[in-house]
Design an enzyme around this catalytic site. Structure first.
Site, PDB file in Angstrom:
ATOM      1  N   LYS A 104       0.870  -1.257  -0.079  1.00 18.62           N
ATOM      2  CA  LYS A 104      -0.262   0.024   0.051  1.00 18.62           C
ATOM      3  C   LYS A 104       0.859   1.327   0.090  1.00 18.62           C
ATOM      4  CE  LYS A 104      -3.935   2.005   2.550  1.00 18.62           C
ATOM      5  NZ  LYS A 104      -4.827   2.063   3.803  1.00 18.62           N
ATOM      6  N   HIS A 106      -0.133   4.540   0.366  1.00 20.15           N
ATOM      7  CA  HIS A 106      -0.952   5.683   0.859  1.00 20.15           C
ATOM      8  C   HIS A 106      -1.464   5.208   2.230  1.00 20.15           C
ATOM      9  CE1 HIS A 106      -4.249   3.170  -0.919  1.00 20.15           C
ATOM     10  NE2 HIS A 106      -4.837   3.621   0.047  1.00 20.15           N
TER      11      HIS A 106
END
Length: 220
Positions: A104, A106
């Site tokens: 991921k 963000h």
């Protein structure tokens, strides 16, 4: 007769439709007298019971862990239910986490959801069964990228005790040889054969085929 947790687990697999006997052509091309399909665990009750057996295996072997790691996707609910059962039934509170298929980029980011691993921690990997060791080989680089952890062991439900296609070693034995990681199973194929012989589960009509299959493909 009072059953051991291993015998209870074998009966549980049969009752859940996970362990079946007959004639099955496996992905390897081998024709086996038994088949294990862990995808048939699908209820809350089954998952809760499954966690109890994983926790019992961890406790029996004295495997110490700061965190249980569940490789995505099948290992995720297994690590969660094992962690819950360790607390409920053994008074042991451990962290858990699982990997993302893609990192991921963000928010909090990272490769893992749940506990964020740090150097020096002992982790135990939780999986359903081991056919080739692929799940372990995929998650080890992710663990190494996250922190310098110590893999204290791996817990699986059943050790088939079966040679690989290109080796005289089983997948469990290859993992120990290649990575120095000990794999603990709730039960082994030898335990299942013994349970049939003792009448813990039905299936005596398959005993000869089971033993012949073990003689041809089995490891000690």
């Amino acid at each position: 007769m009072s059953l051991t947790y291993k015998q209870q687990f074998i009966r549980f697999m049969v009752e859940s439709g996970v362990l079946r006997f007959g004639t099955f052509t496996l992905k390897s091309g081998r024709v086996a007298p038994y088949f294990i399909n862990t995808g048939n665990y699908k209820t809350g009750r089954q998952l809760a019971k499954l966690g109890e057996y994983y926790a019992a295996c961890i406790a029996e072997h004295g495997v110490k862990a700061d965190c249980l790691v569940g490789p995505a996707y099948k290992g995720i609910p297994l690590a969660v239910t094992a962690a819950v059962s360790l607390w409920n039934n053994h008074g042991v509170d451990v962290n858990y986490c699982f990997d993302r298929k893609e990192a991921k980029d963000h928010g909090e980011g990272g490769l893992f959801v749940g506990h964020q691993l740090s150097d020096g921690e002992d982790v135990v990997i939780i999986e359903d069964v081991m056919t080739s060791g692929k799940a372990l080989r995929e998650i080890l680089p992710k663990l190494e990228a996250q922190a310098k952890v110590n893999v204290a062991g791996m817990i699986i439900s059943v050790d088939r005790m079966e040679k690989g296609l290109n080796s005289d070693l089983s997948a469990v034995q290859e993992v120990l040889r290649d990575f120095g990681i000990k794999v603990y199973s709730i039960v082994t194929m030898a335990d299942i054969i013994d349970a049939i012989e003792q009448g813990i589960i039905e299936g005596k009509e398959y005993l000869t085929a089971m033993k012949e299959y073990r003689a041809k493909y089995g490891v000690n």
